[in-house]
Scaffold this active site. Structure first.
Site, PDB file in Angstrom:
ATOM      1  N   TYR A 256       0.563  -0.708 -12.182  1.00 23.59           N
ATOM      2  CA  TYR A 256      -0.821  -0.530 -12.614  1.00 23.59           C
ATOM      3  C   TYR A 256      -0.875   0.234 -13.949  1.00 23.59           C
ATOM      4  O   TYR A 256      -1.784   1.032 -14.183  1.00 23.59           O
ATOM      5  CB  TYR A 256      -1.658   0.154 -11.512  1.00 23.59           C
ATOM      6  CG  TYR A 256      -1.552  -0.588 -10.193  1.00 23.59           C
ATOM      7  CD1 TYR A 256      -2.162  -1.831 -10.045  1.00 23.59           C
ATOM      8  CD2 TYR A 256      -0.799  -0.101  -9.124  1.00 23.59           C
ATOM      9  CE1 TYR A 256      -2.043  -2.545  -8.854  1.00 23.59           C
ATOM     10  CE2 TYR A 256      -0.667  -0.811  -7.935  1.00 23.59           C
ATOM     11  CZ  TYR A 256      -1.287  -2.025  -7.807  1.00 23.59           C
ATOM     12  OH  TYR A 256      -1.156  -2.739  -6.650  1.00 23.59           O
TER      13      TYR A 256
ATOM     14  N   GLY B 168       0.758  -1.242   0.000  1.00 28.49           N
ATOM     15  CA  GLY B 168       0.000   0.000   0.000  1.00 28.49           C
ATOM     16  C   GLY B 168       0.786   1.289   0.000  1.00 28.49           C
ATOM     17  O   GLY B 168       0.205   2.362  -0.198  1.00 28.49           O
TER      18      GLY B 168
ATOM     19  N   CYS C  49     -11.583   6.633 -28.838  1.00 28.74           N
ATOM     20  CA  CYS C  49     -12.845   7.376 -28.998  1.00 28.74           C
ATOM     21  C   CYS C  49     -13.616   7.440 -27.688  1.00 28.74           C
ATOM     22  O   CYS C  49     -14.670   6.808 -27.531  1.00 28.74           O
ATOM     23  CB  CYS C  49     -13.678   6.731 -30.090  1.00 28.74           C
ATOM     24  SG  CYS C  49     -12.831   6.813 -31.657  1.00 28.74           S
TER      25      CYS C  49
ATOM     26  N   PRO D  64       4.293  -5.284  -0.950  1.00 27.01           N
ATOM     27  CA  PRO D  64       4.303  -4.061  -1.753  1.00 27.01           C
ATOM     28  C   PRO D  64       4.236  -4.358  -3.251  1.00 27.01           C
ATOM     29  O   PRO D  64       4.806  -5.336  -3.740  1.00 27.01           O
ATOM     30  CB  PRO D  64       5.664  -3.435  -1.411  1.00 27.01           C
ATOM     31  CG  PRO D  64       6.529  -4.596  -1.039  1.00 27.01           C
ATOM     32  CD  PRO D  64       5.625  -5.656  -0.475  1.00 27.01           C
ATOM     33  N   GLY D  65       3.533  -3.510  -3.972  1.00 28.19           N
ATOM     34  CA  GLY D  65       3.488  -3.611  -5.431  1.00 28.19           C
ATOM     35  C   GLY D  65       3.942  -2.290  -6.035  1.00 28.19           C
ATOM     36  O   GLY D  65       5.043  -2.137  -6.537  1.00 28.19           O
TER      37      GLY D  65
HETATM   38  C1  LIG Z   1      -3.913  -7.992  -0.699  1.00 26.37           C
HETATM   39  C2  LIG Z   1      -3.066  -6.983  -1.371  1.00 26.37           C
HETATM   40  N1  LIG Z   1      -1.746  -6.977  -1.120  1.00 26.37           N
HETATM   41  C3  LIG Z   1      -0.922  -6.102  -1.729  1.00 26.37           C
HETATM   42  C4  LIG Z   1      -1.392  -5.157  -2.626  1.00 26.37           C
HETATM   43  C5  LIG Z   1      -0.416  -4.228  -3.281  1.00 26.37           C
HETATM   44  O1  LIG Z   1      -0.701  -2.911  -3.021  1.00 26.37           O
HETATM   45  P1  LIG Z   1       0.307  -1.764  -3.470  1.00 26.37           P
HETATM   46  O2  LIG Z   1       0.566  -1.938  -4.928  1.00 26.37           O
HETATM   47  O3  LIG Z   1      -0.414  -0.517  -3.179  1.00 26.37           O
HETATM   48  O4  LIG Z   1       1.549  -1.915  -2.660  1.00 26.37           O
HETATM   49  C6  LIG Z   1      -2.767  -5.114  -2.894  1.00 26.37           C
HETATM   50  C7  LIG Z   1      -3.295  -4.097  -3.823  1.00 26.37           C
HETATM   51  O5  LIG Z   1      -4.412  -3.732  -3.903  1.00 26.37           O
HETATM   52  C8  LIG Z   1      -3.627  -6.054  -2.268  1.00 26.37           C
HETATM   53  O6  LIG Z   1      -4.941  -6.043  -2.493  1.00 26.37           O
END
Ligand SMILES: Cc1ncc(COP(=O)(O)O)c(C=O)c1O
Length: 413
Positions: free
Chosen positions: A372, A240, A343, A275-276
């Site tokens: 994303y 997050g 469009c 983390p993503g």
């Molecule tokens: C369960 C869970 N873990 C991790 C993440 C990764 O979140 P972020 O990309 O904000 O670190 C998400 C994203 O929605 C998620 O739903």
């Protein structure tokens, strides 16, 4: 100098590689990533959580491209997945199954079966019914699998409404107050080893207070369950952490850890972090060329070759991304909308933005689009999905070719 995208003498480059060269070689729109920035972001997490036993489980949903996954797997990362094909991608990239946690609010029976057969570390269950489904599938195989329970603490992450996940009106997790009873019942189910609890309150979080509160609640719940004799082995604090899309100073994993580690130290549990965005967001940029300039009763449009099918975030969340000419000529700016060829009126990359004067053929970089970005792209308007390339140790290589018409029609019957 920090790795990744840097401007030198007016020209934006990536770890010494020319963006113009990348665009000429592979065409536009093109997603370009810095391996060095990716490695630095992962390493920063790994170091920050060093004071506690931990596993950094990269959230594949942010970007699931194989070349990037292989880099992270090679660094020893775990993986957080939310679908059967993310599981396949993680396994193919070399993530050890035991380091994979399977999240998601709607896992199908087939996906659960595939996770069991692959031997993943944990399922992160989101309802009591799902715990029953996992138990049935595991016991039918004569197996026992680790499960965590995702709890919803009803905490506002102070982020965008669409990416808040820890409020009671959100579909995610179970009411934290009900978790002990749910787990007490689940304890008697065959095939389940209750491994811990999980919480992820949202994405693009820039205020650490809600995250600290969520971890406090999660630690209190874990201690209560440990006292009740649950043999917990993990505590999963989700992901997050946000990216500063305005280009200021992004909150670093060290700052996150400084707030959270004091609550986690001393627990007999391995801390899972998912983390993503903060791993891959700033490591990527979307390169796009200016096609046309147009004025409509005083309103200026810069029409580029990337659209909402390539980068959905501005249309979906009104997300802000810096849009910059790769070669800055300086001079006066004009207030413009940077729009794509799709469009839809919602097809914009930037609105009411001051941009230097640009010309058709100029290359623009849409910054911080590593997370994303490509993963949310589509074939809307029968547009092929973009190519992706990687800057790796001063070299440039294609990691995904642009789709062809044949790719778009291949699955038609
Ligand atoms: C369960 C869970 N873990 C991790 C993440 C990764 O979140 P972020 O990309 O904000 O670190 C998400 C994203 O929605 C998620 O739903």
């Amino acid at each position: 100098m920090a790795p990744g995208f840097q401007r030198r003498e007016g020209v934006l480059g990536c770890d010494g590689v020319s963006l113009e060269e990348a665009a000429v070689r592979f065409g536009t729109p093109l997603y370009l990533y810095s391996k060095a920035a990716l490695v630095a972001a992962y390493t920063a997490y790994d170091r920050a959580f060093d004071p506690v036993p931990h596993r950094i489980c990269y959230a594949l949903k942010a970007n699931g491209s194989g070349a990037l996954l292989r880099i992270l797997a090679g660094l020893g990362a775990g993986a957080d997945i939310v679908s059967g094909f993310e599981l396949e991608a993680a396994l193919r990239a070399g993530f050890p199954p035991k380091l994979i946690v399977f999240s998601g609010v709607g896992k199908t029976t087939d996906e659960i079966a595939r996770g069991l057969d692959a031997g993943i570390g944990e399922f992160n269950a989101e309802s009591e019914e799902e715990l029953g489904r996992i138990s049935a599938a595991a016991s039918a195989r004569g197996r026992t699998v680790g499960v965590t329970l995702r709890v919803n603490p009803d905490i506002d992450p102070k982020s965008h409404a669409y990416i808040s996940t820890g409020l009671r009106q959100n579909k995610f997790g179970v009411d934290i107050a009900l978790a002990p009873d749910i787990l007490r019942r689940a304890r008697n189910l065959p095939g389940l080893a209750i491994a811990g609890v999980q919480c992820h309150i949202g994405s693009q979080i820039t205020d650490l207070e809600p995250m600290e509160q969520a971890v406090r609640d999660l630690v209190a719940l874990s201690n209560r369950l440990l006292a009740d004799g649950f043999p917990l082995r993990v505590i999963d604090i989700g992901g997050g952490l946000g990216v500063d899309y305005e280009g200021g100073t992004t909150l670093q994993p060290a700052a996150l850890a400084a707030r959270l580690v004091p609550h986690l130290e001393g627990l007999p549990l391995t801390v899972l972090v998912e983390p993503g965005r903060s791993i891959v967001g700033a490591a990527g940029a979307l390169l796009t060329r200016v096609l046309y300039l147009k004025e409509n009763r005083g309103k200026q449009f810069v029409i580029v070759d990337a659209g909402l099918n390539d980068l959905l975030r501005p249309a979906l969340y009104s997300a802000f991304h810096r849009v910059e000419p790769v070669v800055s000529r300086g001079g006066e700016t004009r207030r413009v909308d940077v729009v794509g060829p799709v469009c839809e009126t919602g097809d914009f990359l930037a609105r009411d933005r001051n941009l230097e004067r640009v010309q058709p053929g100029d290359l623009l970089a849409v910054r911080d689009t590593g997370a994303y970005g490509f993963v949310m792209s589509s074939n809307y308007n029968m547009r092929p999905r973009a190519a992706e390339a990687l800057v790796d140790d001063g070299g440039l290589r294609l990691i995904r070719r642009r789709e062809t018409f044949e790719d778009l029609t291949r699955t038609e019957v």
